[in-house]
Design an enzyme around this catalytic site. Structure first.
Site, PDB file in Angstrom:
ATOM      1  N   ASP A  36       0.854  -1.181   0.000  1.00 29.87           N
ATOM      2  CA  ASP A  36       0.000   0.000   0.000  1.00 29.87           C
ATOM      3  C   ASP A  36       0.897   1.241   0.000  1.00 29.87           C
ATOM      4  O   ASP A  36       2.100   1.139   0.227  1.00 29.87           O
ATOM      5  CB  ASP A  36      -0.907  -0.022   1.256  1.00 29.87           C
ATOM      6  CG  ASP A  36      -2.140   0.874   1.082  1.00 29.87           C
ATOM      7  OD1 ASP A  36      -3.239   0.321   0.915  1.00 29.87           O
ATOM      8  OD2 ASP A  36      -1.977   2.106   1.098  1.00 29.87           O
TER       9      ASP A  36
ATOM     10  N   ARG B  32     -29.185  -2.155 -10.815  1.00 34.08           N
ATOM     11  CA  ARG B  32     -29.819  -1.721  -9.549  1.00 34.08           C
ATOM     12  C   ARG B  32     -30.138  -0.230  -9.604  1.00 34.08           C
ATOM     13  O   ARG B  32     -31.198   0.218  -9.173  1.00 34.08           O
ATOM     14  CB  ARG B  32     -28.882  -2.047  -8.391  1.00 34.08           C
ATOM     15  CG  ARG B  32     -29.469  -1.803  -7.017  1.00 34.08           C
ATOM     16  CD  ARG B  32     -28.608  -2.430  -5.957  1.00 34.08           C
ATOM     17  NE  ARG B  32     -29.030  -2.176  -4.610  1.00 34.08           N
ATOM     18  CZ  ARG B  32     -29.990  -2.847  -3.955  1.00 34.08           C
ATOM     19  NH1 ARG B  32     -30.652  -3.799  -4.592  1.00 34.08           N
ATOM     20  NH2 ARG B  32     -30.300  -2.561  -2.707  1.00 34.08           N
TER      21      ARG B  32
ATOM     22  N   LYS C 187     -19.833  -6.985 -13.535  1.00 30.93           N
ATOM     23  CA  LYS C 187     -19.777  -6.166 -12.329  1.00 30.93           C
ATOM     24  C   LYS C 187     -20.438  -4.804 -12.555  1.00 30.93           C
ATOM     25  O   LYS C 187     -21.268  -4.345 -11.766  1.00 30.93           O
ATOM     26  CB  LYS C 187     -18.329  -5.957 -11.894  1.00 30.93           C
ATOM     27  CG  LYS C 187     -18.138  -4.929 -10.795  1.00 30.93           C
ATOM     28  CD  LYS C 187     -18.712  -5.375  -9.470  1.00 30.93           C
ATOM     29  CE  LYS C 187     -18.638  -4.238  -8.462  1.00 30.93           C
ATOM     30  NZ  LYS C 187     -19.189  -4.614  -7.157  1.00 30.93           N
TER      31      LYS C 187
ATOM     32  N   ARG D 119     -19.841   8.023   1.997  1.00 28.09           N
ATOM     33  CA  ARG D 119     -19.423   8.291   0.612  1.00 28.09           C
ATOM     34  C   ARG D 119     -20.624   8.559  -0.298  1.00 28.09           C
ATOM     35  O   ARG D 119     -21.598   7.818  -0.284  1.00 28.09           O
ATOM     36  CB  ARG D 119     -18.614   7.107   0.061  1.00 28.09           C
ATOM     37  CG  ARG D 119     -17.151   7.148   0.497  1.00 28.09           C
ATOM     38  CD  ARG D 119     -16.426   5.901   0.108  1.00 28.09           C
ATOM     39  NE  ARG D 119     -16.894   4.762   0.895  1.00 28.09           N
ATOM     40  CZ  ARG D 119     -16.290   3.581   0.826  1.00 28.09           C
ATOM     41  NH1 ARG D 119     -15.281   3.397   0.008  1.00 28.09           N
ATOM     42  NH2 ARG D 119     -16.729   2.570   1.571  1.00 28.09           N
TER      43      ARG D 119
ATOM     44  N   CYS E 237     -20.532   2.245  -4.774  1.00 22.85           N
ATOM     45  CA  CYS E 237     -20.714   1.366  -5.948  1.00 22.85           C
ATOM     46  C   CYS E 237     -21.750   1.908  -6.923  1.00 22.85           C
ATOM     47  O   CYS E 237     -21.464   2.163  -8.081  1.00 22.85           O
ATOM     48  CB  CYS E 237     -21.208  -0.005  -5.491  1.00 22.85           C
ATOM     49  SG  CYS E 237     -20.103  -0.881  -4.455  1.00 22.85           S
TER      50      CYS E 237
ATOM     51  N   ARG F  22     -17.219  -8.209  -4.849  1.00 17.71           N
ATOM     52  CA  ARG F  22     -18.635  -7.996  -4.517  1.00 17.71           C
ATOM     53  C   ARG F  22     -18.754  -7.773  -3.016  1.00 17.71           C
ATOM     54  O   ARG F  22     -19.508  -8.439  -2.330  1.00 17.71           O
ATOM     55  CB  ARG F  22     -19.481  -9.210  -4.940  1.00 17.71           C
ATOM     56  CG  ARG F  22     -19.846  -9.175  -6.401  1.00 17.71           C
ATOM     57  CD  ARG F  22     -20.731 -10.328  -6.793  1.00 17.71           C
ATOM     58  NE  ARG F  22     -21.286 -10.132  -8.123  1.00 17.71           N
ATOM     59  CZ  ARG F  22     -21.721 -11.141  -8.878  1.00 17.71           C
ATOM     60  NH1 ARG F  22     -21.642 -12.373  -8.431  1.00 17.71           N
ATOM     61  NH2 ARG F  22     -22.219 -10.916 -10.078  1.00 17.71           N
TER      62      ARG F  22
END
Ligand code: SAJ
Length: 440
Positions: free
Chosen positions: A43, A227, A220, A345, A274, A168
């Site tokens: 990272d 949705r 994905k 977010r 998402c 997911r």
């Protein structure tokens, strides 16, 4: 792929790496360590690296099992974190789970991905398998990832192998989803997909459906665009129901009694990491193809319009009581993007707060999960003129509405999530999707 790495995965002697130790990468690294692999996490955040190497969980929010799993795996020296890409030179499999944000121009930002791949390419072990877990626009593997890995002459399916296995995960259920959600496993060759499947099968108990990379990219982004469009449909029906004197909540209940119907919930907006982003990634995949895409962008616009729609309900309700929005103190109930979460977010409440301020109102924000907005709801309601429910946190079901109403100078509550039963409420209730019953 007559490849050594497939065999090493099978033997669990493969050295693994995960680049990007966020809410996707870190749980994956921990699960692979628990499965018996030696895992290196890489990272750029030194503080995060230090925390992980102390066996501490840097991810905020309630994540059942993650802190313990990390402590055990780091303690067993199966998982360690570093900022040094050079340490990747011995790794047989490198999973990349860095952020892929969408900018204000609705186009993907691949800066983090490019940096990670450029640094990785310089040290990548010959014969290594690179797996992208980040959500990416269809075509990104072919047009962005592959050229970066081939920048200095490395050859696909000879010097390295490449696949895409989109995540997911969902905050609050990171480990649960990792173990139990089906996944599309896309490889640049069927052998690569099979090798990836054997890796994920060490901790995933659900279906691992092998396919090619473009399909994995489409799956994905499509599942979340699907949705988003479904929610936008519910929101548009809510607007129509208000306009014609209906009640969308009753309409939805009866529509869903019809076979094959599953109308989702209208609401005060669509936030999170998402759903607001992935539809734009899907659309971006067709960039330049002149397809004149309408539905997916329009759904985004409908969902993004909902905080302003809630403001309109508030304005009408105040005017109905002879009050103006300008100068009114408005209690905003809920700031997280989702009920019973602290994740803010793309929060629709943040949009509402800005709109209230632009209209000269004074927002007072409460949220039982978000540190900055915790507090005694009734005390915060005192001196406010009206309230708006933006997030259906379970805690709000227990609010003593009569006492709550006494605190509000107009007793007006705009219910942005159809959360309260208006028949029994002592408040002047206005529910999104229900006719604004003008009250004398
Ligand atoms: N929302 C509505 N109406 C609905 C459902 C959601 O307005 O009927 C709003 C929520 O209030 C929230 C936003 O949409 O602001 C997103 O809610 P979400 O339930 O979709 O939760 P997310 O954003 O955490 O979505 C994730 C996604 N999972 C992954 O990307 C791996 C999504 O694909 C899942 O369907 C969702 O979790 C889930 O159902 O678990």
């Amino acid at each position: 792929m007559a490849l050594d790495v497939a065999q090493r995965i099978g033997e669990k002697s493969a050295k693994l790496a995960v680049i990007g130790l966020g809410y996707v990468g870190l749980p994956v690294a921990a699960c692979l360590a628990e499965a018996g692999f030696d895992v290196l996490g890489v990272d750029i955040n030194a503080e995060r690296i230090a925390l992980i190497n102390r066996g501490e969980n840097p991810i905020e929010g309630y994540e059942p099992g993650l802190a313990d799993l990390l402590a055990v795996q780091v303690g067993a020296s199966r998982l360690r974190a570093s900022a040094d890409y050079a340490a990747l030179k011995d790794c047989d499999v490198v999973i990349i789970a860095v952020e892929t944000p969408v900018g204000n121009d609705n186009k993907p930002g691949y800066e983090a991905m490019r940096k990670a791949l450029t640094a990785l390419e310089q040290v990548l072990k010959t014969g290594a398998l690179v797996i992208i877990e980040s959500t990416i626009a269809p075509g990104t593997i072919q047009n962005v990832i592959l050229p970066l890995l081939q920048a200095n002459g490395k050859r696909l399916n000879t010097d390295f192998y490449l696949g895409h296995c989109p995540e997911r995960v969902m905050p609050g259920r990171l480990l649960h989803n990792l173990h139990n959600m089906n996944r599309a496993v896309g490889g640049m060759t069927p052998e690569t997909a099979e090798a990836m499947k054997s890796l994920y099968a060490t901790f995933v108990k659900a279906d691992l459906d092998t396919t090619d990379c473009i399909t994995a990219e489409l799956v994905k982004t499509t599942e979340n665009a699907y949705r988003d469009v479904q929610i936008a449909f519910a929101n548009e029906v809510a607007k129509i129901s208000e306009a014609v004197g209906g009640d969308v909540w009753k309409v939805r209940e009866l529509v869903n009694k019809s076979p094959g119907r599953n109308m989702l919930l209208p609401g005060a907006g669509v936030g999170g990491h998402c759903i607001p982003k992935d539809p734009w990634l899907l659309v971006y995949g067709a960039e330049g193809k002149d397809l004149n895409l309408q539905l997916i962008p329009a759904a985004r616009a409908v969902n993004d319009s909902m905080p302003a729609h809630v403001l309109g309900l508030l304005k009408a309700a105040l005017q109905d009581s002879g009050r103006q929005l300008a100068g009114a103190r408005i209690l905003v109930m809920g700031y997280a993007y989702l009920e019973n979460s602290d994740d803010t977010r793309n929060s629709p409440s943040a949009v509402l707060v800005r709109l209230l301020q632009d209209a000269g109102a004074i927002p007072v924000v409460h949220d039982p999960f978000v540190e900055a907005y915790k507090g005694d709801l009734l005390a915060m309601a005192k001196g406010c003129d009206a309230a708006v429910l933006m997030v259906k946190h379970d805690e709000y079901a227990d609010v003593p509405l009569a006492a709550f109403g006494e605190q509000l100078s107009t007793r007006i509550l705009i219910d942005g999530r159809g959360f309260y039963n208006t028949e029994t409420s002592p408040l002047i209730h206005y529910r999104l999707g229900q006719a604004l019953a003008l009250r004398s």
